[in-house]
Motif scaffolding. Sequence first.
Motif, PDB file in Angstrom:
ATOM      1  N   SER A  34     -31.851  63.607  22.600  1.00  0.00           N
ATOM      2  CA  SER A  34     -32.318  64.984  22.475  1.00  0.00           C
ATOM      3  C   SER A  34     -33.829  65.045  22.331  1.00  0.00           C
ATOM      4  O   SER A  34     -34.451  64.180  21.709  1.00  0.00           O
ATOM      5  N   ASP A  35     -34.422  66.099  22.916  1.00  0.00           N
ATOM      6  CA  ASP A  35     -35.813  66.390  22.609  1.00  0.00           C
ATOM      7  C   ASP A  35     -35.942  66.649  21.114  1.00  0.00           C
ATOM      8  O   ASP A  35     -34.998  67.109  20.459  1.00  0.00           O
ATOM      9  N   ILE A  36     -37.111  66.365  20.570  1.00  0.00           N
ATOM     10  CA  ILE A  36     -37.337  66.541  19.141  1.00  0.00           C
ATOM     11  C   ILE A  36     -37.624  68.012  18.855  1.00  0.00           C
ATOM     12  O   ILE A  36     -38.443  68.645  19.518  1.00  0.00           O
ATOM     13  N   VAL A  37     -36.916  68.559  17.881  1.00  0.00           N
ATOM     14  CA  VAL A  37     -37.116  69.954  17.478  1.00  0.00           C
ATOM     15  C   VAL A  37     -37.088  70.018  15.960  1.00  0.00           C
ATOM     16  O   VAL A  37     -36.373  69.259  15.303  1.00  0.00           O
ATOM     17  N   SER A  38     -37.884  70.912  15.404  1.00  0.00           N
ATOM     18  CA  SER A  38     -37.920  71.092  13.948  1.00  0.00           C
ATOM     19  C   SER A  38     -37.143  72.342  13.575  1.00  0.00           C
ATOM     20  O   SER A  38     -37.353  73.409  14.168  1.00  0.00           O
ATOM     21  N   PHE A  39     -36.243  72.197  12.605  1.00  0.00           N
ATOM     22  CA  PHE A  39     -35.459  73.324  12.126  1.00  0.00           C
ATOM     23  C   PHE A  39     -36.038  73.814  10.807  1.00  0.00           C
ATOM     24  O   PHE A  39     -36.241  73.044   9.867  1.00  0.00           O
ATOM     25  N   THR A  40     -36.287  75.118  10.732  1.00  0.00           N
ATOM     26  CA  THR A  40     -36.792  75.719   9.505  1.00  0.00           C
ATOM     27  C   THR A  40     -35.735  75.716   8.420  1.00  0.00           C
ATOM     28  O   THR A  40     -36.004  75.401   7.251  1.00  0.00           O
ATOM     29  N   VAL A  41     -34.501  76.049   8.814  1.00  0.00           N
ATOM     30  CA  VAL A  41     -33.397  76.103   7.875  1.00  0.00           C
ATOM     31  C   VAL A  41     -32.120  75.752   8.645  1.00  0.00           C
ATOM     32  O   VAL A  41     -32.010  76.064   9.833  1.00  0.00           O
ATOM     33  N   GLU A  42     -31.171  75.036   7.986  1.00  0.00           N
ATOM     34  CA  GLU A  42     -29.959  74.572   8.669  1.00  0.00           C
ATOM     35  C   GLU A  42     -28.717  74.945   7.871  1.00  0.00           C
ATOM     36  O   GLU A  42     -28.745  74.981   6.635  1.00  0.00           O
ATOM     37  N   TYR A  43     -27.617  75.191   8.615  1.00  0.00           N
ATOM     38  CA  TYR A  43     -26.375  75.665   8.012  1.00  0.00           C
ATOM     39  C   TYR A  43     -25.179  74.873   8.539  1.00  0.00           C
ATOM     40  O   TYR A  43     -25.161  74.469   9.709  1.00  0.00           O
ATOM     41  N   ARG A  44     -24.200  74.699   7.681  1.00  0.00           N
ATOM     42  CA  ARG A  44     -22.921  74.076   8.060  1.00  0.00           C
ATOM     43  C   ARG A  44     -21.846  75.153   8.080  1.00  0.00           C
ATOM     44  O   ARG A  44     -21.680  75.909   7.112  1.00  0.00           O
ATOM     45  N   LEU A  45     -21.082  75.197   9.184  1.00  0.00           N
ATOM     46  CA  LEU A  45     -20.048  76.206   9.368  1.00  0.00           C
ATOM     47  C   LEU A  45     -18.708  75.540   9.638  1.00  0.00           C
ATOM     48  O   LEU A  45     -18.598  74.710  10.541  1.00  0.00           O
ATOM     49  N   PHE A  46     -17.699  75.882   8.861  1.00  0.00           N
ATOM     50  CA  PHE A  46     -16.334  75.438   9.114  1.00  0.00           C
ATOM     51  C   PHE A  46     -15.651  76.505   9.971  1.00  0.00           C
ATOM     52  O   PHE A  46     -15.492  77.653   9.515  1.00  0.00           O
ATOM     53  N   GLU A  53     -13.705  81.211  14.552  1.00  0.00           N
ATOM     54  CA  GLU A  53     -14.174  82.094  13.483  1.00  0.00           C
ATOM     55  C   GLU A  53     -14.735  81.271  12.326  1.00  0.00           C
ATOM     56  O   GLU A  53     -14.170  80.240  11.954  1.00  0.00           O
ATOM     57  N   VAL A  54     -15.852  81.728  11.778  1.00  0.00           N
ATOM     58  CA  VAL A  54     -16.427  81.064  10.610  1.00  0.00           C
ATOM     59  C   VAL A  54     -15.558  81.363   9.394  1.00  0.00           C
ATOM     60  O   VAL A  54     -15.476  82.507   8.940  1.00  0.00           O
ATOM     61  N   ARG A  55     -14.902  80.329   8.861  1.00  0.00           N
ATOM     62  CA  ARG A  55     -14.072  80.515   7.669  1.00  0.00           C
ATOM     63  C   ARG A  55     -14.889  80.368   6.393  1.00  0.00           C
ATOM     64  O   ARG A  55     -14.592  80.973   5.374  1.00  0.00           O
ATOM     65  N   THR A  56     -15.922  79.533   6.430  1.00  0.00           N
ATOM     66  CA  THR A  56     -16.837  79.383   5.302  1.00  0.00           C
ATOM     67  C   THR A  56     -18.098  78.689   5.801  1.00  0.00           C
ATOM     68  O   THR A  56     -18.082  78.011   6.837  1.00  0.00           O
ATOM     69  N   GLY A  57     -19.195  78.878   5.087  1.00  0.00           N
ATOM     70  CA  GLY A  57     -20.455  78.279   5.516  1.00  0.00           C
ATOM     71  C   GLY A  57     -21.377  78.021   4.350  1.00  0.00           C
ATOM     72  O   GLY A  57     -21.198  78.561   3.246  1.00  0.00           O
ATOM     73  N   LEU A 102     -23.958  84.408  11.338  1.00  0.00           N
ATOM     74  CA  LEU A 102     -22.648  84.814  11.843  1.00  0.00           C
ATOM     75  C   LEU A 102     -22.746  85.371  13.259  1.00  0.00           C
ATOM     76  O   LEU A 102     -21.858  85.145  14.087  1.00  0.00           O
ATOM     77  N   ALA A 103     -23.823  86.086  13.550  1.00  0.00           N
ATOM     78  CA  ALA A 103     -24.001  86.617  14.905  1.00  0.00           C
ATOM     79  C   ALA A 103     -24.172  85.483  15.915  1.00  0.00           C
ATOM     80  O   ALA A 103     -23.584  85.515  17.004  1.00  0.00           O
ATOM     81  N   VAL A 136     -16.297  71.580  12.597  1.00  0.00           N
ATOM     82  CA  VAL A 136     -17.504  71.951  11.861  1.00  0.00           C
ATOM     83  C   VAL A 136     -18.677  71.948  12.834  1.00  0.00           C
ATOM     84  O   VAL A 136     -18.813  71.024  13.644  1.00  0.00           O
ATOM     85  N   VAL A 137     -19.500  72.972  12.767  1.00  0.00           N
ATOM     86  CA  VAL A 137     -20.702  73.039  13.599  1.00  0.00           C
ATOM     87  C   VAL A 137     -21.896  73.319  12.696  1.00  0.00           C
ATOM     88  O   VAL A 137     -21.828  74.190  11.825  1.00  0.00           O
ATOM     89  N   ASP A 138     -22.963  72.571  12.909  1.00  0.00           N
ATOM     90  CA  ASP A 138     -24.228  72.805  12.206  1.00  0.00           C
ATOM     91  C   ASP A 138     -25.163  73.570  13.139  1.00  0.00           C
ATOM     92  O   ASP A 138     -25.289  73.216  14.325  1.00  0.00           O
ATOM     93  N   ILE A 139     -25.801  74.602  12.617  1.00  0.00           N
ATOM     94  CA  ILE A 139     -26.774  75.363  13.397  1.00  0.00           C
ATOM     95  C   ILE A 139     -28.049  75.495  12.582  1.00  0.00           C
ATOM     96  O   ILE A 139     -28.054  75.263  11.364  1.00  0.00           O
ATOM     97  N   GLY A 140     -29.148  75.868  13.239  1.00  0.00           N
ATOM     98  CA  GLY A 140     -30.402  76.003  12.522  1.00  0.00           C
ATOM     99  C   GLY A 140     -31.352  76.954  13.199  1.00  0.00           C
ATOM    100  O   GLY A 140     -31.177  77.327  14.366  1.00  0.00           O
ATOM    101  N   LEU A 141     -32.357  77.353  12.456  1.00  0.00           N
ATOM    102  CA  LEU A 141     -33.391  78.256  12.947  1.00  0.00           C
ATOM    103  C   LEU A 141     -34.637  77.459  13.289  1.00  0.00           C
ATOM    104  O   LEU A 141     -35.148  76.703  12.462  1.00  0.00           O
TER     105      LEU A 141
END
Length: 262
Positions: A139-151, A156-160, A184-185, A200-205
């Motif tokens: 992967s290209d290098i990217v910096s995430f300001t904030v990261e989240y874990r979603l089950f 559907e997100v059951r918890t995060g 969530l959006a 589980v999926v991790d996403i970030g800004l």
Amino acid sequence: MSTRILFLSPRVTATGHALTDAARRRAMRVETLRDWRVPEHARESAGASLYAGPLFADAVAGELGLGLLEAPPDWLARLPYELTLRDVEFTTLAEARRLRRPAFVKPPNDKSFPARVYVDGSRLPGPDAVDDDVQVLVSDIVSFTVEYRLFLRDGEVRTGSRYATRGDLDVAPLAADPHRGEVLAFAEHLASTGLPSAVVVDIGLTDSGWAVVEANAAWASGHYACDADAALDVVLHAALPEAEVASADRRFLRPLPEVVHD
């Protein structure tokens, strides 16, 4: 008492404790496997499930009669650019060793070598340590300001949970996070991306917007500040008796190695 049994690996973790408490609240049996052999009484237990790391899961899941769901190894590389905000290639470790630029390199669904930024391909483990044909994501290098874990269950997100801010551990429930609505959006875009029904999926800004970090097997993921009861629901569906795996999920079954005991 529930007929479901949650098996745990010998490794003690905060998530293991949280899932144990959640399972016992619903009158489930919980059993810690003390070594890498499955005791006779536990083999192909009716209604079994598992929470463990990939190596331990490979060693015991077959004897427990389990099917383990996980995202396809090339899932991240197949996503459209607008969901990753970086170029991601699915290749082999042999090819990745040819890199002559910095890149983030990781094995998709195990921990055969450390996932991190490598200055170039010469810094990756050699063929004496890890086989040439091991699959990797580059992967290209990217910096995430904030990261989240979603089950996720059925898209559907059951918890995060938030788990990092600017690369440092920073754990808080998603419900209390100011970015909850945006998280969530963005997560709604993941429902049609070819994931198993429990994952589980991790996403970030990033500076350019929201992006997927990676997908993980629910049966091996830490819960951070996620609701343990909701996380357990996803785990139980991601690691269940192989005969109970729905036809739509069978393509997401983790290939289990043949385990031979002396």
